[in-house]
Design a protein around this motif. Structure first.
Motif, PDB file in Angstrom:
ATOM      1  N   LYS A 128       9.438  -7.881  -0.956  1.00  0.00           N
ATOM      2  CA  LYS A 128       9.062  -9.224  -1.403  1.00  0.00           C
ATOM      3  C   LYS A 128       7.811  -9.175  -2.282  1.00  0.00           C
ATOM      4  O   LYS A 128       7.108 -10.176  -2.422  1.00  0.00           O
ATOM      5  CB  LYS A 128       8.835 -10.128  -0.192  1.00  0.00           C
ATOM      6  CG  LYS A 128      10.084 -10.316   0.656  1.00  0.00           C
ATOM      7  CD  LYS A 128       9.814 -11.215   1.843  1.00  0.00           C
ATOM      8  CE  LYS A 128      11.060 -11.372   2.702  1.00  0.00           C
ATOM      9  NZ  LYS A 128      10.811 -12.230   3.885  1.00  0.00           N
ATOM     10  N   MET A 129       7.519  -8.025  -2.848  1.00  0.00           N
ATOM     11  CA  MET A 129       6.373  -7.883  -3.741  1.00  0.00           C
ATOM     12  C   MET A 129       6.869  -7.508  -5.133  1.00  0.00           C
ATOM     13  O   MET A 129       7.972  -7.847  -5.514  1.00  0.00           O
ATOM     14  CB  MET A 129       5.402  -6.832  -3.185  1.00  0.00           C
ATOM     15  CG  MET A 129       4.846  -7.178  -1.821  1.00  0.00           C
ATOM     16  SD  MET A 129       3.658  -5.953  -1.236  1.00  0.00           S
ATOM     17  CE  MET A 129       3.423  -6.512   0.453  1.00  0.00           C
ATOM     18  N   GLY A 130       6.046  -6.776  -5.882  1.00  0.00           N
ATOM     19  CA  GLY A 130       6.404  -6.355  -7.230  1.00  0.00           C
ATOM     20  C   GLY A 130       5.540  -7.033  -8.284  1.00  0.00           C
ATOM     21  O   GLY A 130       5.190  -8.210  -8.163  1.00  0.00           O
ATOM     22  N   GLY A 131       5.192  -6.260  -9.329  1.00  0.00           N
ATOM     23  CA  GLY A 131       4.450  -6.808 -10.448  1.00  0.00           C
ATOM     24  C   GLY A 131       3.045  -7.278 -10.122  1.00  0.00           C
ATOM     25  O   GLY A 131       2.513  -8.149 -10.819  1.00  0.00           O
ATOM     26  N   LEU A 132       2.419  -6.709  -9.097  1.00  0.00           N
ATOM     27  CA  LEU A 132       1.111  -7.210  -8.667  1.00  0.00           C
ATOM     28  C   LEU A 132      -0.059  -6.560  -9.410  1.00  0.00           C
ATOM     29  O   LEU A 132      -1.206  -6.955  -9.194  1.00  0.00           O
ATOM     30  CB  LEU A 132       0.930  -6.976  -7.155  1.00  0.00           C
ATOM     31  CG  LEU A 132       1.901  -7.720  -6.235  1.00  0.00           C
ATOM     32  CD1 LEU A 132       1.591  -7.396  -4.774  1.00  0.00           C
ATOM     33  CD2 LEU A 132       1.822  -9.221  -6.475  1.00  0.00           C
ATOM     34  N   ARG A 133       0.195  -5.581 -10.276  1.00  0.00           N
ATOM     35  CA  ARG A 133      -0.926  -4.845 -10.879  1.00  0.00           C
ATOM     36  C   ARG A 133      -1.776  -5.730 -11.782  1.00  0.00           C
ATOM     37  O   ARG A 133      -2.982  -5.504 -11.916  1.00  0.00           O
ATOM     38  CB  ARG A 133      -0.397  -3.632 -11.643  1.00  0.00           C
ATOM     39  CG  ARG A 133       0.413  -3.934 -12.882  1.00  0.00           C
ATOM     40  CD  ARG A 133       0.962  -2.656 -13.507  1.00  0.00           C
ATOM     41  NE  ARG A 133       1.639  -2.884 -14.763  1.00  0.00           N
ATOM     42  CZ  ARG A 133       2.883  -3.315 -14.869  1.00  0.00           C
ATOM     43  NH1 ARG A 133       3.592  -3.562 -13.768  1.00  0.00           N
ATOM     44  NH2 ARG A 133       3.441  -3.506 -16.061  1.00  0.00           N
ATOM     45  N   LYS A 134      -1.173  -6.748 -12.391  1.00  0.00           N
ATOM     46  CA  LYS A 134      -1.952  -7.641 -13.257  1.00  0.00           C
ATOM     47  C   LYS A 134      -2.649  -8.750 -12.481  1.00  0.00           C
ATOM     48  O   LYS A 134      -3.647  -9.300 -12.951  1.00  0.00           O
ATOM     49  CB  LYS A 134      -1.026  -8.258 -14.316  1.00  0.00           C
ATOM     50  CG  LYS A 134      -0.435  -7.235 -15.279  1.00  0.00           C
ATOM     51  CD  LYS A 134       0.454  -7.908 -16.298  1.00  0.00           C
ATOM     52  CE  LYS A 134       1.060  -6.873 -17.263  1.00  0.00           C
ATOM     53  NZ  LYS A 134       1.945  -7.525 -18.266  1.00  0.00           N
ATOM     54  N   LYS A 135      -2.139  -9.058 -11.306  1.00  0.00           N
ATOM     55  CA  LYS A 135      -2.715 -10.139 -10.512  1.00  0.00           C
ATOM     56  C   LYS A 135      -3.855  -9.652  -9.623  1.00  0.00           C
ATOM     57  O   LYS A 135      -4.772 -10.405  -9.315  1.00  0.00           O
ATOM     58  CB  LYS A 135      -1.622 -10.793  -9.658  1.00  0.00           C
ATOM     59  CG  LYS A 135      -0.528 -11.463 -10.475  1.00  0.00           C
ATOM     60  CD  LYS A 135       0.504 -12.105  -9.572  1.00  0.00           C
ATOM     61  CE  LYS A 135       1.591 -12.799 -10.396  1.00  0.00           C
ATOM     62  NZ  LYS A 135       1.039 -13.922 -11.202  1.00  0.00           N
ATOM     63  N   ILE A 136      -3.773  -8.407  -9.168  1.00  0.00           N
ATOM     64  CA  ILE A 136      -4.831  -7.841  -8.323  1.00  0.00           C
ATOM     65  C   ILE A 136      -5.222  -6.474  -8.900  1.00  0.00           C
ATOM     66  O   ILE A 136      -4.940  -5.425  -8.310  1.00  0.00           O
ATOM     67  CB  ILE A 136      -4.383  -7.736  -6.851  1.00  0.00           C
ATOM     68  CG1 ILE A 136      -2.992  -7.095  -6.730  1.00  0.00           C
ATOM     69  CG2 ILE A 136      -4.371  -9.095  -6.182  1.00  0.00           C
ATOM     70  CD1 ILE A 136      -2.555  -6.868  -5.296  1.00  0.00           C
ATOM     71  N   PRO A 137      -5.883  -6.460 -10.057  1.00  0.00           N
ATOM     72  CA  PRO A 137      -6.141  -5.194 -10.771  1.00  0.00           C
ATOM     73  C   PRO A 137      -7.058  -4.243 -10.015  1.00  0.00           C
ATOM     74  O   PRO A 137      -6.871  -3.020 -10.106  1.00  0.00           O
ATOM     75  CB  PRO A 137      -6.780  -5.658 -12.083  1.00  0.00           C
ATOM     76  CG  PRO A 137      -7.340  -7.013 -11.780  1.00  0.00           C
ATOM     77  CD  PRO A 137      -6.408  -7.621 -10.793  1.00  0.00           C
ATOM     78  N   TRP A 138      -8.053  -4.760  -9.298  1.00  0.00           N
ATOM     79  CA  TRP A 138      -8.948  -3.868  -8.556  1.00  0.00           C
ATOM     80  C   TRP A 138      -8.206  -3.162  -7.425  1.00  0.00           C
ATOM     81  O   TRP A 138      -8.371  -1.962  -7.206  1.00  0.00           O
ATOM     82  CB  TRP A 138     -10.140  -4.648  -7.999  1.00  0.00           C
ATOM     83  CG  TRP A 138     -11.169  -4.949  -9.030  1.00  0.00           C
ATOM     84  CD1 TRP A 138     -11.314  -6.114  -9.736  1.00  0.00           C
ATOM     85  CD2 TRP A 138     -12.199  -4.068  -9.493  1.00  0.00           C
ATOM     86  NE1 TRP A 138     -12.369  -6.014 -10.610  1.00  0.00           N
ATOM     87  CE2 TRP A 138     -12.939  -4.785 -10.482  1.00  0.00           C
ATOM     88  CE3 TRP A 138     -12.570  -2.769  -9.185  1.00  0.00           C
ATOM     89  CZ2 TRP A 138     -14.020  -4.218 -11.142  1.00  0.00           C
ATOM     90  CZ3 TRP A 138     -13.661  -2.204  -9.842  1.00  0.00           C
ATOM     91  CH2 TRP A 138     -14.368  -2.918 -10.798  1.00  0.00           C
ATOM     92  N   THR A 139      -7.386  -3.917  -6.715  1.00  0.00           N
ATOM     93  CA  THR A 139      -6.581  -3.309  -5.655  1.00  0.00           C
ATOM     94  C   THR A 139      -5.601  -2.296  -6.243  1.00  0.00           C
ATOM     95  O   THR A 139      -5.404  -1.210  -5.689  1.00  0.00           O
ATOM     96  CB  THR A 139      -5.815  -4.388  -4.881  1.00  0.00           C
ATOM     97  OG1 THR A 139      -6.753  -5.307  -4.319  1.00  0.00           O
ATOM     98  CG2 THR A 139      -4.991  -3.777  -3.765  1.00  0.00           C
ATOM     99  N   PHE A 140      -4.999  -2.631  -7.382  1.00  0.00           N
ATOM    100  CA  PHE A 140      -4.069  -1.705  -8.025  1.00  0.00           C
ATOM    101  C   PHE A 140      -4.772  -0.421  -8.462  1.00  0.00           C
ATOM    102  O   PHE A 140      -4.267   0.688  -8.255  1.00  0.00           O
ATOM    103  CB  PHE A 140      -3.420  -2.372  -9.243  1.00  0.00           C
ATOM    104  CG  PHE A 140      -2.698  -1.406 -10.139  1.00  0.00           C
ATOM    105  CD1 PHE A 140      -1.542  -0.770  -9.717  1.00  0.00           C
ATOM    106  CD2 PHE A 140      -3.196  -1.123 -11.406  1.00  0.00           C
ATOM    107  CE1 PHE A 140      -0.884   0.137 -10.537  1.00  0.00           C
ATOM    108  CE2 PHE A 140      -2.543  -0.229 -12.242  1.00  0.00           C
ATOM    109  CZ  PHE A 140      -1.382   0.405 -11.804  1.00  0.00           C
ATOM    110  N   GLY A 141      -5.949  -0.548  -9.058  1.00  0.00           N
ATOM    111  CA  GLY A 141      -6.661   0.636  -9.530  1.00  0.00           C
ATOM    112  C   GLY A 141      -7.035   1.575  -8.399  1.00  0.00           C
ATOM    113  O   GLY A 141      -6.822   2.795  -8.491  1.00  0.00           O
TER     114      GLY A 141
END
Length: 265
Positions: A10-23
């Motif tokens: 139920k996730m996906g595509g979150l790198r632009k919405k939470i960039p610090w967490t993604f990095g």
């Protein structure tokens, strides 16, 4: 960020919405996958070198394949969570937000550690402190290349199955459905455990300990003692008349009985 949702499907595509967490997540994923020069590369390389140096070729092959699987499932986690389209619905997507700095700050510190801690020669630091014997240095030139290649292959497999060709993954899932059902059930350990707890522990406590031991034996003994006491009291109740002459007569009868016993015994 997902308001308590923990299902990657139920996730996906979150790198632009939470960039610090993604990095920070990206750094951790690459470190665990053993990609140089991150810390996980050094630790994985040491483990593989130790297994290879001990002469266990089969174990080395298993360890190398395990490193590939580790990179694959970490990359799967990364791709399903942060890439592709959001799969949680419009309402959940509207509430996605970056974590506060009280959480992002520690993630950044951990990411920095994952990136640079491998350059700290920890074995050389702890060896004199713990008075460990020095080990003979041995190097295998091709091992770092092979270890890194296993991590890269694992990441490419996850990318191919979860981003590039998801239809192929669906076809493989249908072909391997019995095995996937076994894996999804976690080898049915939870079912066996729940059946044991429900039938043996809970059922045994209910049937044996509660109904038989507690209610049957303990409560039964207490209840029977109360019934016996009540029956005895009911039998002796006529003696308690409240008249002094009756009590005097009982005392006299008792005295006569004692004297008679002493004279004729």
């Amino acid at each position: 960020a997902m308001s308590g949702e923990q299902d990657m499907r139920k996730m996906g595509g979150l790198r632009k919405k939470i960039p610090w967490t993604f990095g920070t997540f990206l750094v951790g994923t690459l470190a665990i996958a053993g990609i140089p020069p991150l810390a996980g590369f050094f630790s994985k390389d040491e483990i593989l070198l130790g297994v290879l140096g001990s002469g266990h070729t089969v174990l080395f092959g298993i360890a190398l394949f395990t490193a590939l699987l580790t990179a694959a499932y970490m990359a799967r986690l990364l791709f399903l969570t942060f890439f592709g389209e959001f799969r949680g619905g419009h309402e959940a997507e509207h509430h996605v937000h970056e974590s506060p700095w009280s959480m992002v700050g520690p993630l950044v510190l951990l990411a920095i550690g994952s990136a640079v801690a491998g350059f700290v020669k920890i074995p050389h630091i702890v060896q004199p402190v713990l008075r460990l014997p020095e080990e003979a240095a041995h190097h295998v030139a091709w091992l770092p290349l092979v270890a890194t290649l296993s991590g890269v292959v694992g990441i490419l497999i996850a990318w191919y199955l979860y981003l590039s060709m998801p239809d192929l993954r669906a076809s493989l899932a249908r072909a391997l459905r019995p095995a996937l059902r076994l894996f999804d059930a976690k080898y049915y350990f939870d079912d066996v455990y729940n059946a044991f707890v429900r039938r043996v522990v809970v059922g045994g406590s209910d049937t044996l300990l509660w109904k038989r031991v507690d209610a049957g034996l303990i409560d039964g003994a207490v209840n029977r003692a109360g019934t016996l006491t009540g029956a005895l009291a009911e039998t002796l109740r006529p003696v308690e008349t409240g008249f002094v002459r009756h009590y005097a007569l009982l005392v006299l009868a008792g005295a006569v009985a004692i004297v008679s016993y002493l004279l004729w015994s």
